[in-house]
Design a protein around this motif. Sequence first.
Motif, PDB file in Angstrom:
ATOM      1  N   UNK A  91       6.656 -13.110  -0.832  1.00 33.31           N
ATOM      2  CA  UNK A  91       6.697 -12.158   0.801  1.00 33.31           C
ATOM      3  C   UNK A  91       6.694 -10.528   0.368  1.00 33.31           C
ATOM      4  N   UNK A  92       6.358 -10.248   1.559  1.00 37.36           N
ATOM      5  CA  UNK A  92       6.303  -8.491   1.526  1.00 37.36           C
ATOM      6  C   UNK A  92       5.168  -7.851   2.196  1.00 37.36           C
ATOM      7  N   UNK A  93       4.237  -9.131   2.439  1.00 34.05           N
ATOM      8  CA  UNK A  93       3.159  -8.149   3.280  1.00 34.05           C
ATOM      9  C   UNK A  93       4.164  -7.866   4.571  1.00 34.05           C
ATOM     10  N   UNK A  94       4.647  -8.516   5.012  1.00 35.30           N
ATOM     11  CA  UNK A  94       4.760  -8.231   6.623  1.00 35.30           C
ATOM     12  C   UNK A  94       5.632  -6.515   6.489  1.00 35.30           C
ATOM     13  N   UNK A  95       6.553  -6.608   5.011  1.00 33.11           N
ATOM     14  CA  UNK A  95       7.226  -4.935   5.012  1.00 33.11           C
ATOM     15  C   UNK A  95       6.725  -4.341   4.802  1.00 33.11           C
ATOM     16  N   UNK A  96       4.967  -4.535   3.996  1.00 34.59           N
ATOM     17  CA  UNK A  96       4.133  -3.548   4.031  1.00 34.59           C
ATOM     18  C   UNK A  96       3.697  -3.480   5.606  1.00 34.59           C
ATOM     19  N   UNK A  97       3.051  -3.611   6.108  1.00 34.03           N
ATOM     20  CA  UNK A  97       2.798  -3.679   6.964  1.00 34.03           C
ATOM     21  C   UNK A  97       3.383  -2.643   8.158  1.00 34.03           C
TER      22      UNK A  97
END
Length: 199
Positions: A91-97
């Motif tokens: 997890x984390x890709x959507x946080x970064x985007x």
Amino acid sequence: MFRQLSLLVLIFVFHPAYSKSLMILGDSLSAGYQMSIEDAWPTLLPEQLNDKGHSLNVINASISGDTTGNGLARLPNLLTQHNPNYVMIELGANDGLRGFPPALIENNLTQMIALIRESGATPLLMQIHVLPNYGKRYTEAFSSIYPSVSSAQQTPLLPFFLEGVITTPGWMMDDGLHPKPDAQPWIANFVAEQLINHL
């Protein structure tokens, strides 16, 4: 006596309690985005692990669009429901985007690792990288979250599988963010090779 022995054999062969399990807590990169779930790498992972001498049930608890906050909110019920031996956090890709603050992401990952350990399971963390939409400073700060959490929490850090997919022509969807079905067997093998070092 024979009937009792037969019953014991059936219990050992078919009862799921005797198989270790891995739960994948991820986003669209693990949820089989725009493909059949049968084609997604988590579905292919048990066979790859078996080929390498490891028997493991895989529970895919990934949801497209999930952030670390979503994962943290869902995790307690998932741990109770599935009682896994291992949990891989992807997890984390959507946080970064969305440009979420690195400190928030780090805190969410840390809390998830703590909950996993409290349940008796072993946490595994996957490195995530994001596109440089918010500039070099944010991109570098985001990427550094994962080794920092891994070191602080003494949690294995698995390399990001997407790096090997992006460099292969024809393996990425037109959005430039998600791997195609053609890439899923390679991803399953890549993840299996990383996992066997920590099982």
